[in-house]
Design an enzyme around this catalytic site. Structure first.
Site, PDB file in Angstrom:
ATOM      1  N   ASP A  38      47.121  38.654  35.612  1.00 27.06           N
ATOM      2  CA  ASP A  38      46.142  39.414  36.401  1.00 27.06           C
ATOM      3  C   ASP A  38      46.278  40.919  36.181  1.00 27.06           C
ATOM      4  O   ASP A  38      46.450  41.692  37.138  1.00 27.06           O
ATOM      5  CB  ASP A  38      46.291  39.093  37.891  1.00 27.06           C
ATOM      6  N   GLU A 212      35.333  36.305  40.131  1.00 26.24           N
ATOM      7  CA  GLU A 212      36.490  36.945  40.764  1.00 26.24           C
ATOM      8  C   GLU A 212      36.988  38.107  39.912  1.00 26.24           C
ATOM      9  O   GLU A 212      36.488  38.371  38.820  1.00 26.24           O
ATOM     10  CB  GLU A 212      37.613  35.917  40.968  1.00 26.24           C
TER      11      GLU A 212
END
Length: 557
Positions: A38, A212
């Site tokens: 991430d 997302e």
């Protein structure tokens, strides 16, 4: 004590020693190997800083620094004090999800989601290395993956995030939205009303899932909204939309996705898959690049090194961002006109490498504890290295055992340590672990069995240990060396009583058991130094002289 034991990072960050090489730079993927998922990145002048998820590991959210997008050095951790946050009782794959880092008017902002407890929060610091403030909760932001966009022209800020389907009534599994508030960056709170910017994804009729990791940037008068779509697995992708107004409406790019690796031949050599969760940045050479997460499976969707940080060139086509559209495989090397800048004292992070960690000056910033840090349970010294107090807690549970680890960063890797330890009972064990999570690990240990010293190999089984093999120790010396070798899906375990002559403990055990897929998790494997009294009280300790690591992946040869 923990603060003193971690290698100090000067608050005068500008004093970090660096030197410049005149040669062109070849970026080597992944630019951060191993479990650095991430990724989020920010450029401040000539410096680049990235931050990454750590889930329930502590310290949390490493801050990495680079000046050439190739050579990276860890300079701090956002969550480095138990008073900020700890993750006791949580599974290792919970905790902190998807941070984002931004900078505005001399302040660094990191937003993140504590998925089970505090929800979304923001921390700040004047120094990229930290220390960062205690978390400030943002309860109005309901969802995950928050990031802040600063509009310098208006001196306004906005917080954008993944949230529920409209009216919390999903039309299908994975139906989500992208929403935004205006954000008061001085008082760290939202302003006004929430607005939905994206429903489902770029085309609701196709039932897109898991929109997302959103970000906004401004390019040639356009607000570019870009986000991941498809879920963080083999269908992962990156999509882009744009508007002339910060509040929209946002129009999808007809050429979406702007990045994906789905649909490529499964039998291609050394595949890179699951690419997405990207962020765009201008490089030192004036060209644009995208950093993103992807994985290197050894078979199908099986990988043990976690989600890693990759890079690829980005081009603007009619003010739309394009990376690898999906027809081309992400490359392991990209030649650039960037001047290489190495940083003194930085551990290698890409390609094949080897190094030995000693503990005479404390613990490296990259080393990991489970859920929090108990400074009373360990100490470091030149004479003994890292000494761990045997605690009753075990790595099968959701507490804080005596465990210190480093990431497995290669498919083909070796980890080695020397431990000085004299077990007193069968419950006392110390050695080397390859750890995916509480229920997926192997543990090579020195212990006792029937009153005699033994070497044991355990495989986790639910919340217990399954004995794989046991051999007697004929040497009376307290010192034992352990070595674990990985070759994709296979792990082999060795021990030595003199540090030179190695004996096979168990050859080629099942490594798919340690994969992210088998564990149904988001994390990668960690090599751990571990000592436990297995539920009983103990005053004993084990000392680890070093942790030696080597990576030797075939794609770099």
């Amino acid at each position: 004590m923990f603060k003193n034991l971690m290698i100090a990072v000067s608050t005068a960050f500008c004093l970090v020693t660096s030197y410049t090489l005149p040669a062109q730079t070849t970026l080597v993927n992944p630019i951060l190997t191993g479990f650095y998922p991430d990724p989020s990145i920010v450029r401040v002048g000539a410096d680049y800083y990235s931050v990454h998820s750590t889930f329930s590991y502590f310290p949390g959210l490493p801050i990495m620094h680079s000046r050439d997008l190739k050579n990276w050095k860890q300079i701090g951790n956002v969550i480095n004090r138990p008073s900020q946050m700890e993750f006791m009782g949580e599974r290792m794959t919970r905790g902190l999800f998807a941070p984002a880092i931004t900078h505005y008017k001399g302040t660094y902002y990191v937003t993140c989601t504590d998925i089970d407890h505090d929800g979304n929060f923001v921390v700040t610091s004047k120094n990229p290395a930290g220390p960062y403030s205690n978390p400030v909760k943002i309860p109005q932001v309901k969802g995950i993956d928050p990031s802040i966009y600063f509009d310098e022209e208006t001196d306004k800020a906005y917080i954008i995030y993944n949230s529920d389907a409209p009216d919390r009534k999903p039309l299908y599994s994975g139906h989500r939205t992208i929403r935004m508030y205006e954000f008061d960056y001085k008082n760290l709170t939202v302003l006004g009303e929430e607005k939905q910017l994206v429903n489902g994804g770029v085309d609701l009729s196709k039932k897109p899932v898991w929109i997302e990791g959103p970000h906004i940037l401004k390019h040639n008068g356009w607000y570019i909204l870009y986000a991941a779509e498809g879920g963080t697995s083999v269908n992962h992708s990156q999509v882009a939309l744009r508007s002339k107004d910060i509040w929209g409406p946002y129009v999808p790019f007809e050429g979406n996705p702007v990045l994906t690796q789905r649909g490529l031949p499964a039998d291609r050599p050394n595949p890179i898959t699951s690419a997405g969760h990207a962020q765009f940045i201008e490089g030192p050479d004036g060209n644009w690049y995208s950093i993103f997460l992807a994985v290197r499976p050894y078979e199908g969707d099986y990988y043990n090194t976690g989600r890693e940080m990759f890079i690829a060139p980005l081009t603007w086509v009619n003010d739309w961002p394009m990376i690898e559209h999906g027809e081309k495989a992400i490359e392991y090397q990209y030649k650039t006109n960037i001047k290489e800048v190495k940083q003194k004292g930085a551990l290698p992070q890409n390609g094949n490498f080897a190094y030995t960690m000693t503990f005479d000056k404390g613990l490296d910033l990259s080393m990991l504890f489970l859920r929090t840090v108990d400074s009373s349970s360990f100490k470091t010294s030149k004479a003994n290295g890292l000494t761990l107090t045997l605690k009753p807690e075990t790595i099968s549970e959701a507490g804080n055992p005596s465990f210190v680890g480093k990431r497995q960063q290669h498919l083909t890797s070796t980890a080695e340590t020397e431990v000085s330890f004299s077990p007193k009972t069968d419950n006392e064990k110390a050695g080397l672990v390859i750890f995916q999570d509480e229920r997926h690990f192997y543990f090579a240990a020195k212990s006792k069995s029937g009153g005699k010293d033994v070497i044991q190999l355990f495989k986790s089984k639910d919340k217990t240990l399954e004995l794989v093999t046991e051999v007697p120790l004929t040497s009376s010396a307290a010192r034992v060396n352990f070595k674990i070798q990985s070759e994709g899906a296979l792990y082999s375990f060795y021990y030595s009583t003199d540090g030179k002559n190695w004996k096979l403990l168990k050859d080629q055990v099942d490594g798919k058991f340690l994969s992210t897929k088998a564990a149904n998790s988001f994390i990668g494997c960690v090599y751990g130094l571990y000592a436990t009294s297995s539920g009983e009280k103990s005053g004993n300790s084990a000392s680890f002289k070093y942790l030696k690591y080597k990576g030797d992946d075939p794609m770099y040869k």
